[in-house]
Design a protein around this motif. Structure first.
Motif, PDB file in Angstrom:
ATOM      1  N   LYS A  37       0.869  -1.105  -0.206  1.00 28.61           N
ATOM      2  CA  LYS A  37       0.054   0.075  -0.046  1.00 28.61           C
ATOM      3  C   LYS A  37       0.870   1.232   0.014  1.00 28.61           C
ATOM      4  N   SER A  38       0.543   2.419  -0.887  1.00 29.16           N
ATOM      5  CA  SER A  38       1.160   3.436  -0.763  1.00 29.16           C
ATOM      6  C   SER A  38       0.238   4.655  -0.895  1.00 29.16           C
ATOM      7  N   VAL A  39       0.583   6.010  -0.391  1.00 28.99           N
ATOM      8  CA  VAL A  39      -0.229   7.020  -0.542  1.00 28.99           C
ATOM      9  C   VAL A  39       0.170   7.850  -1.651  1.00 28.99           C
ATOM     10  N   VAL A  40      -0.630   8.131  -2.760  1.00 30.19           N
ATOM     11  CA  VAL A  40      -0.082   9.102  -3.905  1.00 30.19           C
ATOM     12  C   VAL A  40      -0.750  10.330  -3.495  1.00 30.19           C
ATOM     13  N   SER A  41       0.054  11.237  -3.569  1.00 33.19           N
ATOM     14  CA  SER A  41      -0.588  12.673  -3.664  1.00 33.19           C
ATOM     15  C   SER A  41      -1.289  13.190  -4.655  1.00 33.19           C
ATOM     16  N   LEU A  42      -2.360  14.140  -4.228  1.00 35.76           N
ATOM     17  CA  LEU A  42      -3.555  14.386  -5.236  1.00 35.76           C
ATOM     18  C   LEU A  42      -3.018  15.648  -6.101  1.00 35.76           C
ATOM     19  N   SER A  43      -2.036  16.212  -5.608  1.00 37.17           N
ATOM     20  CA  SER A  43      -1.555  17.523  -6.265  1.00 37.17           C
ATOM     21  C   SER A  43      -0.268  17.081  -7.324  1.00 37.17           C
ATOM     22  N   SER A  44       0.489  16.200  -7.071  1.00 42.34           N
ATOM     23  CA  SER A  44       1.683  15.967  -7.836  1.00 42.34           C
ATOM     24  C   SER A  44       1.669  14.531  -8.562  1.00 42.34           C
ATOM     25  N   THR A  45       0.614  13.997  -8.606  1.00 40.81           N
ATOM     26  CA  THR A  45       0.658  12.741  -9.429  1.00 40.81           C
ATOM     27  C   THR A  45      -0.882  12.744 -10.270  1.00 40.81           C
ATOM     28  N   LYS A  46      -0.655  11.978 -11.659  1.00 43.60           N
ATOM     29  CA  LYS A  46      -1.919  11.948 -12.426  1.00 43.60           C
ATOM     30  C   LYS A  46      -2.410  10.428 -12.289  1.00 43.60           C
TER      31      LYS A  46
END
Length: 133
Positions: A37-46
Motif C-alpha cells: 500500500k502507498s499514498v499518492v499525492s493528489l497534487s503531484s500525481t496523475k
C-alpha cells in the motif's frame, strides 16, 4: 467487467487498486502478490481509472474496456514482450480503426501488459455497476 477501482499512475509501472483516500491523497494497493500500500499525492500525481482510458481512433476514440472485452472474447494470449510488428498486428485485429500514427508500440505493449495483470482478477468477471444518474 468491473474495473472501476483500478488505476494507472503516471510514472509508476503496473496497475493499482484504489482502496481509500486520506488528507494526503489516495491510498493505492499494488495488484501483485506483495499487496504493497502507498499514498499518492493528489497534487503531484496523475491517475486514470481503466474505465476512463481511451485509445486514439481514426473516427472515434476506442474505450480500453472494449479492447479488453475483445481480447477476452477472442481468447487471445498476448505476450507483451513480442516484437513491435507482432504486437501491432494483434492490436489491428482487436482494435480495428485505431489511429496507427498516434498509438505507439509502447502503448500497445502497456495495454497487453495490463490485460495480463487483470485477466485473472475476480473484478474482470464481475458486471460493471450501473452508472449513477
Amino acid at each position: 467487467m468491473n474495473l472501476r477501482a483500478l488505476v494507472s499512475v503516471t510514472g509508476k509501472p503496473g496497475l493499482f487498486k484504489l482502496v481509500g483516500q486520506n488528507k494526503g491523497g489516495f491510498i493505492l494497493e499494488t495488484l501483485d502478490s506483495a499487496k504493497i500500500k502507498s499514498v499518492v499525492s493528489l497534487s503531484s500525481t496523475k491517475m486514470a481509472t481503466l474505465e476512463d482510458i481511451t485509445i486514439y481512433g481514426e473516427d472515434e476514440e476506442i474505450r480500453l474496456l472494449n479492447v479488453f472485452e475483445t481480447i477476452k472474447e477472442k481468447g487471445l494470449t498476448v505476450d507483451p514482450k513480442a516484437d513491435g510488428e507482432t504486437l501491432r498486428n494483434t492490436f489491428r485485429e482487436i482494435a480495428p480503426g485505431h489511429d496507427e500514427s498516434r498509438v505507439y508500440s509502447s502503448d500497445i505493449k502497456k495495454i497487453f501488459t495490463w490485460y495480463n495483470i487483470i485477466k485473472d482478477l475476480p473484478l474482470f468477471e464481475e458486471e460493471a455497476p450501473a452508472p449513477l444518474v
